[in-house]
Design an enzyme around this catalytic site. Structure first.
Site, short mmCIF file in Angstrom:
data_model
loop_
_atom_site.label_atom_id
_atom_site.label_comp_id
_atom_site.label_asym_id
_atom_site.label_seq_id
_atom_site.Cartn_x
_atom_site.Cartn_y
_atom_site.Cartn_z
N GLU A 1 -0.70 1.80 -5.18
CA GLU A 1 -0.51 0.50 -4.55
C GLU A 1 -0.46 -0.61 -5.59
O GLU A 1 -1.11 -0.51 -6.63
CB GLU A 1 -1.67 0.24 -3.58
CG GLU A 1 -1.92 1.40 -2.64
CD GLU A 1 -3.29 1.34 -1.96
OE1 GLU A 1 -3.79 0.23 -1.71
OE2 GLU A 1 -3.86 2.40 -1.70
N HIS B 1 0.84 -1.20 0.00
CA HIS B 1 0.00 0.00 0.00
C HIS B 1 0.88 1.26 0.00
O HIS B 1 0.87 2.06 0.95
CB HIS B 1 -0.86 -0.08 1.27
CG HIS B 1 -2.03 0.84 1.35
ND1 HIS B 1 -1.91 2.20 1.28
CD2 HIS B 1 -3.34 0.58 1.52
CE1 HIS B 1 -3.11 2.75 1.42
NE2 HIS B 1 -4.00 1.78 1.57
O1 TA6 Z 1 -6.27 1.19 -0.55
C1 TA6 Z 1 -7.16 2.24 -0.41
C2 TA6 Z 1 -7.88 2.10 0.92
O2 TA6 Z 1 -8.49 0.85 1.03
C3 TA6 Z 1 -8.85 3.27 1.08
O3 TA6 Z 1 -10.19 2.88 0.94
C4 TA6 Z 1 -8.48 3.92 2.39
O4 TA6 Z 1 -9.35 3.66 3.39
C5 TA6 Z 1 -7.06 3.44 2.61
O5 TA6 Z 1 -6.92 2.20 1.99
C6 TA6 Z 1 -6.44 3.50 3.99
O6 TA6 Z 1 -6.96 2.57 4.86
P1 TA6 Z 1 -6.55 2.61 6.39
O7 TA6 Z 1 -7.21 1.43 7.03
O8 TA6 Z 1 -5.06 2.51 6.44
O9 TA6 Z 1 -7.04 3.94 6.93
#
Ligand code: TA6
Length: 289
Positions: free
Chosen positions: A263, A159
């Site tokens: 990502e 990510h």
């Molecule tokens: O990868 C994108 C995502 O799934 C978004 O929807 C956003 O919520 C982000 O990841 C971050 O997630 P987190 O749980 O780290 O706040």
């Protein structure tokens, strides 16, 4: 940066958490926390940060670090019964011996195996490894093996929070013609029609079957990061923008301007592993002036 060392070679990082420091002779530096096998820093020879980490990030067991490269496993986002983005990012990984033949790169190998606490959430036997290799590029290889006697499905992602000087002047090139799921439009399925994806509001998209090479141009910094992947079919582009940034307690209100998540993941379709099988996905980040 603290230089205090523990007997296992790790240094003491934020919140007292152990981290591994990597240095490459031409000047690149990186750091990896055992907490989450989380790469939290990658800097170029001039010491300029290429990854974003929030000034408000929590650095404590059980919490995910906000920024760097969280390892998402065995569930991407909230598409299942597990905690959001799975449990790998909030577990302490073990520092393992590194394969010696990696062409001179500075490396760290981290490993996570199932235990009582993971099996309580996800009843499978597995071994996950993250190999971090720093040379002129930063390369992360995630391997997942099924060490049990029944099959399992998982989704996973690296990510990556890229650091940009101004997200309003950033562009992601290489996604034209790629279908995507638009999470900020109720999961509508669309096809990218732009040569360069720009961010002008909350952006949360899963590009399904994305090309293995994207370029992220940070015009404000005058720099481009090339994002290459192998084994990860999909790419996710995320920026929370103003409102969501205010809702996230571990992100400063204005910090969304300095980050852009691009990502690499296996997220649209789960990966299925039979007993004894192994899966591998690689991410390589390279910067151009
Ligand atoms: O990868 C994108 C995502 O799934 C978004 O929807 C956003 O919520 C982000 O990841 C971050 O997630 P987190 O749980 O780290 O706040």
């Amino acid at each position: 940066m603290s230089e205090q060392r523990r007997s296992d070679g790790t240094a003491v990082g934020e919140g007292g958490l152990p981290r591994v420091l990597l240095a490459y002779p031409s000047g690149g530096r990186a750091e990896v926390y055992l907490h989450g096998a989380h790469v939290t820093s990658w800097t170029d020879a001039e010491g300029r940060p290429l990854l974003f980490v929030s000034e408000r990030s929590r650095w404590e067991p059980g919490a995910a670090i906000r920024g760097g490269i969280p390892v998402v496993f065995p569930q991407f986002a909230d598409r299942g019964p597990l905690p959001k983005h799975g449990f790998a990012r909030t577990r302490t990984w073990e520092l393992a011996e590194t394969d010696p033949d990696l062409g001179g790169a500075a490396t760290a190998l981290l490993r996570l195996r199932d235990d009582e606490s993971t099996r309580a959430l996800w009843p499978h036997s597995f071994r996950a490894e993250l190999l971090v290799a720093l040379d002129e590029s930063l390369t992360l290889t995630l391997r997942v093996a099924n060490t049990g006697d029944s099959g399992f499905d998982f989704t996973a992602a690296l990510h990556t929070y890229l650091r940009v000087d101004d997200v309003r002047q950033a562009r992601v090139e290489g996604l034209r013609g790629v279908p995507y799921v638009d999470k900020v439009d109720d999961g509508a399925r669309k096809v990218e029609d732009r040569d360069a994806v720009t961010v002008t509001g909350e952006t949360d998209r899963v590009y399904v079957g994305a090309p293995d090479r994207l370029r992220v141009r940070d015009a404000a910094a005058g720099r481009t990061v090339v994002v290459e992947k192998e084994g990860f079919p999909d790419a996710v582009v995320w920026n929370p923008w103003t409102e969501l940034a205010r809702e996230l307690p571990d992100l400063g209100d204005e910090e969304y301007l300095r980050m852009l998540c691009v990502e690499s993941g296996a997220v649209a379709e789960p990966v299925r592993l039979a007993p004894g099988e192994e899966w591998k996905g690689t991410l390589r980040l390279r910067h151009e002036p």
